[in-house]
Design a protein around this motif. Structure first.
Motif, short mmCIF file in Angstrom:
data_model
loop_
_atom_site.label_atom_id
_atom_site.label_comp_id
_atom_site.label_asym_id
_atom_site.label_seq_id
_atom_site.Cartn_x
_atom_site.Cartn_y
_atom_site.Cartn_z
N UNK A 147 -40.54 -11.06 14.61
CA UNK A 147 -39.66 -12.34 14.56
C UNK A 147 -38.54 -12.28 14.03
N UNK A 148 -37.64 -13.34 14.16
CA UNK A 148 -36.27 -13.46 13.32
C UNK A 148 -36.64 -14.93 12.94
N UNK A 149 -36.34 -15.14 11.54
CA UNK A 149 -36.14 -16.54 11.01
C UNK A 149 -34.67 -16.82 10.58
N UNK A 150 -34.36 -18.36 11.13
CA UNK A 150 -32.90 -18.46 10.90
C UNK A 150 -33.06 -19.83 10.30
N UNK A 151 -31.75 -20.28 9.84
CA UNK A 151 -31.66 -21.49 9.36
C UNK A 151 -30.30 -22.06 10.00
N UNK A 152 -30.03 -23.32 10.25
CA UNK A 152 -28.94 -23.71 10.55
C UNK A 152 -28.19 -24.69 9.71
N UNK A 153 -27.05 -24.22 9.39
CA UNK A 153 -26.24 -25.00 8.30
C UNK A 153 -24.58 -24.72 8.35
N UNK A 154 -23.90 -25.69 8.19
CA UNK A 154 -22.56 -25.87 8.33
C UNK A 154 -21.99 -25.24 9.49
N UNK A 155 -22.65 -25.59 10.47
CA UNK A 155 -22.23 -25.40 12.08
C UNK A 155 -22.66 -23.67 12.47
N UNK A 156 -23.41 -23.28 11.78
CA UNK A 156 -23.95 -21.73 11.83
C UNK A 156 -25.41 -21.61 12.12
N UNK A 157 -25.58 -20.60 12.76
CA UNK A 157 -27.10 -20.23 12.85
C UNK A 157 -27.13 -18.90 12.11
N UNK A 158 -27.72 -18.97 10.85
CA UNK A 158 -27.91 -17.80 9.95
C UNK A 158 -29.28 -17.16 10.20
N UNK A 159 -29.25 -15.76 10.62
CA UNK A 159 -30.57 -15.18 10.62
C UNK A 159 -31.05 -14.67 9.18
N UNK A 160 -31.99 -15.30 8.80
CA UNK A 160 -32.23 -15.01 7.11
C UNK A 160 -32.98 -13.68 6.98
N UNK A 161 -34.19 -13.48 7.99
CA UNK A 161 -34.79 -12.06 7.97
C UNK A 161 -35.22 -11.70 9.41
#
Length: 100
Positions: free
Chosen positions: A22-36
């Motif tokens: 899997x990839x885990x992400x966060x959505x913040x400040x208008x972006x989708x950030x892949x965290x790991x």
């Protein structure tokens, strides 16, 4: 390779041979950030990580979100795919690790 989007967990994931990548992400400040990005050793070398990252960033683009990478793998992926116009996340720490 069937990739599933688990919005409740902020993950794109796939199963093979009874294992989950899997990839885990966060959505913040208008972006989708892949965290790991996690791919179990027995599944490595099959292009699974690349397919998961691509699915996440395709989703981001479809939803007007900027592709962002904190995960070292996702940073390298964005560097190989400049057409995504991604950026490195503020929590990125060089050296092949992910900011968990």
């Amino acid at each position: 390779m069937e990739i599933m989007h688990d919005e409740s967990r902020n993950q794109f994931r796939m199963e093979a041979e009874g294992l989950v990548a899997h990839v885990a992400y966060e959505i913040t400040d208008g972006g989708l950030d892949i965290r790991h990005t996690i791919v179990p050793k027995p599944l490595e070398g099959r292009g699974i990580a690349s397919a998961l990252v691509k699915a996440a960033y395709d989703y981001a683009k479809e939803h007007g979100l900027k592709p962002v990478a904190t995960c070292a793998y996702a940073v390298a992926w964005l560097q190989r795919h400049p057409e995504y116009n991604g950026e490195i996340g503020k929590d990125y720490c060089e050296g092949g690790s992910c900011a968990l």
